[in-house]
Scaffold this active site. Structure first.
Site, short mmCIF file in Angstrom:
data_model
loop_
_atom_site.label_atom_id
_atom_site.label_comp_id
_atom_site.label_asym_id
_atom_site.label_seq_id
_atom_site.Cartn_x
_atom_site.Cartn_y
_atom_site.Cartn_z
NE ARG A 57 15.27 11.10 -2.45
CZ ARG A 57 15.16 10.19 -3.51
NH1 ARG A 57 16.40 9.72 -4.31
NH2 ARG A 57 14.17 9.99 -4.10
NE ARG A 82 8.74 7.47 -3.37
CZ ARG A 82 8.14 6.62 -4.50
NH1 ARG A 82 6.94 6.05 -4.58
NH2 ARG A 82 8.88 6.57 -5.60
CE LYS A 128 15.12 11.02 -9.27
NZ LYS A 128 13.90 11.12 -8.75
NE ARG A 170 7.84 3.52 -10.41
CZ ARG A 170 8.89 4.30 -9.85
NH1 ARG A 170 9.27 5.01 -10.87
NH2 ARG A 170 8.94 4.56 -8.94
NE ARG A 227 10.13 1.85 -6.24
CZ ARG A 227 10.91 3.03 -6.46
NH1 ARG A 227 11.66 3.11 -7.61
NH2 ARG A 227 10.96 4.13 -5.59
P1 ADP Z 1 12.01 7.89 -6.07
O1 ADP Z 1 13.10 8.89 -6.66
O2 ADP Z 1 11.13 7.49 -7.06
O3 ADP Z 1 11.29 8.46 -4.67
P2 ADP Z 1 14.29 6.38 -5.42
O4 ADP Z 1 14.37 4.99 -6.13
O5 ADP Z 1 15.28 7.27 -5.92
O6 ADP Z 1 12.72 6.70 -5.88
O7 ADP Z 1 14.36 6.13 -3.67
C1 ADP Z 1 13.80 5.14 -3.14
C2 ADP Z 1 13.94 5.47 -1.70
O8 ADP Z 1 15.26 5.60 -1.30
C3 ADP Z 1 13.66 6.85 -1.26
O9 ADP Z 1 12.28 7.13 -0.92
C4 ADP Z 1 14.49 7.13 -0.08
O10 ADP Z 1 13.92 6.34 1.23
C5 ADP Z 1 15.62 6.14 -0.44
N1 ADP Z 1 16.81 7.11 -0.90
C6 ADP Z 1 17.19 7.18 -2.32
N2 ADP Z 1 18.27 7.96 -2.18
C7 ADP Z 1 18.39 8.63 -1.08
C8 ADP Z 1 19.25 9.78 -0.75
N3 ADP Z 1 20.01 10.41 -1.55
N4 ADP Z 1 19.05 10.17 0.57
C9 ADP Z 1 18.31 9.49 1.49
N5 ADP Z 1 17.20 8.41 1.08
C10 ADP Z 1 17.43 8.11 0.05
#
Ligand code: ADP
Ligand code: ZN
Length: 212
Positions: free
Chosen positions: A88, A171, A13, A127, A160
């Site tokens: 999400r 995840r 994304k 990554r 990370r």
């Molecule tokens: P990825 O899409 O690779 O899992 P992100 O960088 O988008 O990673 O998100 C990292 C973490 O941040 C998620 O695993 C979650 O814990 C938190 N997070 C991000 N966006 C949201 C959201 N919209 N709602 C709840 N938690 C979120």
């Protein structure tokens, strides 16, 4: 142009958003990036979010919804935005609908980046990211010239905390259980566009250009 980028962790994304941003002046809003910046700065939000993030769980809906309410009224959103990592959950999607209605704006499209779980695991375990400038590397596909050192800024290149296999699998299951239902939600709304996440870094850009 107002878009949502939907897809499993590791679907790309952020990469797609960067390509779009090189052509269009619209805000790229990554909830993960906002949360990581808060963790780094040690804010109250960061302290609250950290535990959820390192275990691969979702930060509670009300926290994320309040964060996004504030973000969507920032001036850089005037020309449009790409939401990366939000919504999400169905609760977040319903809250977003309300926010947009109040602002008198609407989404143009929701792009679903489709990818196989095993491809995600291999992408994310390899990554690496620059701690300083955020440049993304990959130990298989795109290693930094010097191991552990960023080509662009000389910063430290790290993994990370949530890019280990156990957390990645968490995840992914959170994605399938809580986020994947949004695909149906936006299909019903008539604005879903599905693309193959392995087809290239400019798939989302191509969709925008096709829509005009
Ligand atoms: P990825 O899409 O690779 O899992 P992100 O960088 O988008 O990673 O998100 C990292 C973490 O941040 C998620 O695993 C979650 O814990 C938190 N997070 C991000 N966006 C949201 C959201 N919209 N709602 C709840 N938690 C979120
Ligand atoms: Zn760097």
């Amino acid at each position: 142009m107002r878009l949502i980028l939907l897809g499993a962790p590791g679907a790309g994304k952020g990469t797609q958003a960067d390509v779009v941003k090189s052509k269009y002046n619209i805000a790229h809003i990554s909830t993960g990036d906002i949360l990581r910046a808060n963790v780094k700065q040690g804010t109250e939000l960061g302290k609250l979010a950290q535990g959820y993030m390192t275990s691969g769980k979702l930060v509670p809906d009300d926290v994320i919804i309040n964060m996004m309410k504030a973000r969507l009224v920032e001036p850089d959103c005037k020309e449009g935005f790409m939401l990366d990592g939000f919504p999400r959950t169905i609760t977040q999607a319903e809250a977003l609908d309300k926010m947009l209605a109040e602002l008198g704006i609407a989404l143009d499209a929701v792009v679903s980046l489709e990818i196989d779980d095993e491809v995600v695991v291999s992408r994310l375990t390899s990554r690496r990211v620059c701690k300083q400038c955020g440049e993304i590397y990959n130990t298989i596909g795109k290693p930094s010239r010097v191991d552990g050192v960023c080509d662009k800024c000389g910063g430290e290149v790290i993994q990370r905390a949530d890019d280990n296999e156990g957390t990645i699998r968490n995840r992914l299951s959170v994605f399938h259980e809580q986020t994947a239902p949004l695909i149906e939600y936006y299909k019903k709304a008539g604005i879903l566009v599905s693309v193959d996440a392995t087809a290239g870094k400019d798939s989302v850009l191509k969709i925008i250009e096709r829509q005009g």
